[in-house]
Design a protein around this motif. Sequence first.
Motif, PDB file in Angstrom:
ATOM      1  N   GLY A 158      37.261  19.664  39.373  1.00  0.00           N
ATOM      2  CA  GLY A 158      36.097  19.172  39.462  1.00  0.00           C
ATOM      3  C   GLY A 158      35.581  18.359  37.958  1.00  0.00           C
ATOM      4  O   GLY A 158      36.532  18.262  36.964  1.00  0.00           O
ATOM      5  N   ASN A 159      34.638  17.988  37.923  1.00  0.00           N
ATOM      6  CA  ASN A 159      33.914  17.208  36.921  1.00  0.00           C
ATOM      7  C   ASN A 159      33.383  18.188  35.831  1.00  0.00           C
ATOM      8  O   ASN A 159      32.058  18.073  35.745  1.00  0.00           O
ATOM      9  CB  ASN A 159      32.959  16.139  37.059  1.00  0.00           C
ATOM     10  N   PHE A 160      34.309  19.109  35.272  1.00  0.00           N
ATOM     11  CA  PHE A 160      33.849  20.063  34.236  1.00  0.00           C
ATOM     12  C   PHE A 160      34.253  19.771  32.934  1.00  0.00           C
ATOM     13  O   PHE A 160      35.731  19.206  32.910  1.00  0.00           O
ATOM     14  CB  PHE A 160      33.936  21.445  34.563  1.00  0.00           C
ATOM     15  N   PRO A 161      33.921  19.884  31.721  1.00  0.00           N
ATOM     16  CA  PRO A 161      34.380  19.844  30.423  1.00  0.00           C
ATOM     17  C   PRO A 161      35.652  20.837  30.117  1.00  0.00           C
ATOM     18  O   PRO A 161      36.049  21.586  30.893  1.00  0.00           O
ATOM     19  CB  PRO A 161      33.363  19.974  29.509  1.00  0.00           C
ATOM     20  N   ASP A 162      36.579  20.333  29.024  1.00  0.00           N
ATOM     21  CA  ASP A 162      37.723  21.207  28.957  1.00  0.00           C
ATOM     22  C   ASP A 162      37.259  22.530  28.349  1.00  0.00           C
ATOM     23  O   ASP A 162      38.253  23.357  28.277  1.00  0.00           O
ATOM     24  CB  ASP A 162      38.741  20.195  27.778  1.00  0.00           C
ATOM     25  N   ARG A 163      36.230  22.682  28.208  1.00  0.00           N
ATOM     26  CA  ARG A 163      35.768  24.107  27.920  1.00  0.00           C
ATOM     27  C   ARG A 163      36.123  25.256  28.855  1.00  0.00           C
ATOM     28  O   ARG A 163      36.268  26.288  28.900  1.00  0.00           O
ATOM     29  CB  ARG A 163      34.377  24.180  27.518  1.00  0.00           C
ATOM     30  N   PHE A 164      36.024  24.753  30.345  1.00  0.00           N
ATOM     31  CA  PHE A 164      36.528  25.375  31.399  1.00  0.00           C
ATOM     32  C   PHE A 164      38.109  25.266  31.519  1.00  0.00           C
ATOM     33  O   PHE A 164      38.637  24.135  31.920  1.00  0.00           O
ATOM     34  CB  PHE A 164      35.671  24.687  32.636  1.00  0.00           C
ATOM     35  N   SER A 165      38.727  26.574  31.953  1.00  0.00           N
ATOM     36  CA  SER A 165      39.900  26.502  32.154  1.00  0.00           C
ATOM     37  C   SER A 165      40.100  27.724  33.131  1.00  0.00           C
ATOM     38  O   SER A 165      39.357  28.484  33.175  1.00  0.00           O
ATOM     39  CB  SER A 165      40.982  26.841  30.951  1.00  0.00           C
ATOM     40  N   ALA A 166      41.340  27.442  33.692  1.00  0.00           N
ATOM     41  CA  ALA A 166      41.621  28.700  34.614  1.00  0.00           C
ATOM     42  C   ALA A 166      43.061  28.891  34.779  1.00  0.00           C
ATOM     43  O   ALA A 166      43.978  27.926  34.238  1.00  0.00           O
ATOM     44  CB  ALA A 166      41.109  28.506  36.005  1.00  0.00           C
ATOM     45  N   ARG A 167      43.558  30.009  35.385  1.00  0.00           N
ATOM     46  CA  ARG A 167      44.870  30.166  35.524  1.00  0.00           C
ATOM     47  C   ARG A 167      45.089  31.038  36.775  1.00  0.00           C
ATOM     48  O   ARG A 167      44.087  31.961  37.113  1.00  0.00           O
ATOM     49  CB  ARG A 167      45.652  30.708  34.566  1.00  0.00           C
ATOM     50  N   GLN A 168      46.315  31.183  37.447  1.00  0.00           N
ATOM     51  CA  GLN A 168      46.521  32.083  38.582  1.00  0.00           C
ATOM     52  C   GLN A 168      47.931  32.799  38.391  1.00  0.00           C
ATOM     53  O   GLN A 168      48.843  32.189  37.870  1.00  0.00           O
ATOM     54  CB  GLN A 168      46.602  31.258  39.790  1.00  0.00           C
ATOM     55  N   PHE A 169      47.774  33.780  38.462  1.00  0.00           N
ATOM     56  CA  PHE A 169      48.834  34.858  38.344  1.00  0.00           C
ATOM     57  C   PHE A 169      49.948  35.088  39.756  1.00  0.00           C
ATOM     58  O   PHE A 169      49.543  34.726  40.636  1.00  0.00           O
ATOM     59  CB  PHE A 169      48.271  36.265  38.108  1.00  0.00           C
ATOM     60  N   PRO A 170      51.208  35.433  39.489  1.00  0.00           N
ATOM     61  CA  PRO A 170      51.898  35.703  40.416  1.00  0.00           C
ATOM     62  C   PRO A 170      51.833  36.416  41.445  1.00  0.00           C
ATOM     63  O   PRO A 170      51.791  36.367  42.637  1.00  0.00           O
ATOM     64  CB  PRO A 170      53.070  36.543  39.619  1.00  0.00           C
ATOM     65  N   ASN A 171      50.575  37.471  41.397  1.00  0.00           N
ATOM     66  CA  ASN A 171      49.977  38.182  42.480  1.00  0.00           C
ATOM     67  C   ASN A 171      48.875  37.388  43.192  1.00  0.00           C
ATOM     68  O   ASN A 171      47.930  37.845  43.943  1.00  0.00           O
ATOM     69  CB  ASN A 171      49.348  39.543  42.096  1.00  0.00           C
ATOM     70  N   TYR A 172      48.623  36.087  42.888  1.00  0.00           N
ATOM     71  CA  TYR A 172      47.590  35.337  43.242  1.00  0.00           C
ATOM     72  C   TYR A 172      46.284  35.319  42.710  1.00  0.00           C
ATOM     73  O   TYR A 172      45.351  34.744  43.019  1.00  0.00           O
ATOM     74  CB  TYR A 172      47.626  35.084  44.746  1.00  0.00           C
ATOM     75  N   SER A 173      46.088  36.375  41.977  1.00  0.00           N
ATOM     76  CA  SER A 173      44.623  36.674  41.247  1.00  0.00           C
ATOM     77  C   SER A 173      44.343  35.343  40.463  1.00  0.00           C
ATOM     78  O   SER A 173      45.395  34.976  40.000  1.00  0.00           O
ATOM     79  CB  SER A 173      44.393  38.040  40.792  1.00  0.00           C
ATOM     80  N   SER A 174      43.196  35.411  39.811  1.00  0.00           N
ATOM     81  CA  SER A 174      42.951  34.376  39.035  1.00  0.00           C
ATOM     82  C   SER A 174      41.904  34.575  37.854  1.00  0.00           C
ATOM     83  O   SER A 174      41.253  35.438  38.188  1.00  0.00           O
ATOM     84  CB  SER A 174      42.460  32.945  39.873  1.00  0.00           C
ATOM     85  N   GLU A 175      41.957  33.799  36.997  1.00  0.00           N
ATOM     86  CA  GLU A 175      40.910  34.154  35.742  1.00  0.00           C
ATOM     87  C   GLU A 175      40.226  32.647  35.732  1.00  0.00           C
ATOM     88  O   GLU A 175      40.969  31.650  35.543  1.00  0.00           O
ATOM     89  CB  GLU A 175      41.686  34.347  34.478  1.00  0.00           C
ATOM     90  N   LEU A 176      38.982  32.622  35.350  1.00  0.00           N
ATOM     91  CA  LEU A 176      38.218  31.451  34.988  1.00  0.00           C
ATOM     92  C   LEU A 176      37.964  31.749  33.584  1.00  0.00           C
ATOM     93  O   LEU A 176      37.284  32.804  33.385  1.00  0.00           O
ATOM     94  CB  LEU A 176      37.133  31.195  35.814  1.00  0.00           C
ATOM     95  N   ASN A 177      37.992  30.966  32.440  1.00  0.00           N
ATOM     96  CA  ASN A 177      37.735  31.085  31.175  1.00  0.00           C
ATOM     97  C   ASN A 177      36.631  29.750  30.866  1.00  0.00           C
ATOM     98  O   ASN A 177      37.133  28.621  31.233  1.00  0.00           O
ATOM     99  CB  ASN A 177      39.037  30.995  30.363  1.00  0.00           C
ATOM    100  N   VAL A 178      35.744  30.150  30.028  1.00  0.00           N
ATOM    101  CA  VAL A 178      34.970  29.230  29.488  1.00  0.00           C
ATOM    102  C   VAL A 178      34.595  29.647  28.112  1.00  0.00           C
ATOM    103  O   VAL A 178      34.244  30.593  27.749  1.00  0.00           O
ATOM    104  CB  VAL A 178      33.426  29.387  30.233  1.00  0.00           C
ATOM    105  N   ASN A 179      34.880  28.490  27.326  1.00  0.00           N
ATOM    106  CA  ASN A 179      34.778  28.586  25.875  1.00  0.00           C
ATOM    107  C   ASN A 179      33.394  27.910  25.303  1.00  0.00           C
ATOM    108  O   ASN A 179      32.841  27.132  26.240  1.00  0.00           O
ATOM    109  CB  ASN A 179      35.877  27.864  25.295  1.00  0.00           C
ATOM    110  N   ALA A 180      33.094  28.340  24.300  1.00  0.00           N
ATOM    111  CA  ALA A 180      31.827  27.781  23.523  1.00  0.00           C
ATOM    112  C   ALA A 180      30.693  27.682  24.480  1.00  0.00           C
ATOM    113  O   ALA A 180      30.180  26.308  24.824  1.00  0.00           O
ATOM    114  CB  ALA A 180      32.164  26.270  22.911  1.00  0.00           C
ATOM    115  N   LEU A 181      30.223  28.759  24.945  1.00  0.00           N
ATOM    116  CA  LEU A 181      29.225  28.633  25.930  1.00  0.00           C
ATOM    117  C   LEU A 181      27.835  27.950  25.587  1.00  0.00           C
ATOM    118  O   LEU A 181      27.431  28.125  24.616  1.00  0.00           O
ATOM    119  CB  LEU A 181      28.890  30.352  26.409  1.00  0.00           C
TER     120      LEU A 181
END
Lengths: 116, 113
Positions: free
Chosen positions: B58-81
Amino acid sequence: AQSVTQLDSHVSVSEGTPVLLRCNYSSSYSPSLFWYVQHPNKGLQLLLKYTSAATLVKGINGFEAEFKKSETSFHLTKPSAHMSDAAEYFCVVSEPPGGGGNKLTFGTGTQLKVEL
Amino acid sequence: DAGVTQSPTHLIKTRGQHVTLRCSPISGHKSVSWYQQVLGQGPQFIFQYYEKEERGRGNFPDRFSARQFPNYSSELNVNALLLGDSALYLCASSLATSGQARGFGPGTRLTVT
């Protein structure tokens, strides 16, 4: 680009009277449409979905919605409101199937108040 | 079967800090999406992952990132809050990427001070 417009930000009804929450959509494709409900401090719960099958869709808790292509509408109705129906309701459109990326686009929400 | 789970439920951070939010999808679901819901508004799409690959952004800055793991769980990371990142962050899962209904988790309430 796809979008949905919820025509009322707040709707107030008396318990036992009908509910009508209005939604118009815009999509370049044959859309998938959903209604979700969000109770205070709760996650989003799917009420019903339209995916190009029957135009009248029945959902949980007595809710239903009718897809009208000519009017680009997908209004949510319930014959008789219950106090437990008080919540925020979101009309949602999804990008067409296939391809990469399939985001949901939410409307701004309609707050339903049910009074005794 | 368990629904979508998210952790933590609440989080308070200071401007400039980094945050990681976690999501476990419904068993068997391979697609995870993240949404941001600012108070009084509808959720806004941030990311979608399917089979560990980003499938939408979506239309969010690069401070937002995510990843998905082999078990399909996911993390959302936000830098410089920023203060404006204060919101309810919702995770949704589905079987695949096509026009299917999503199961949503209860969300993580992030407050940035």
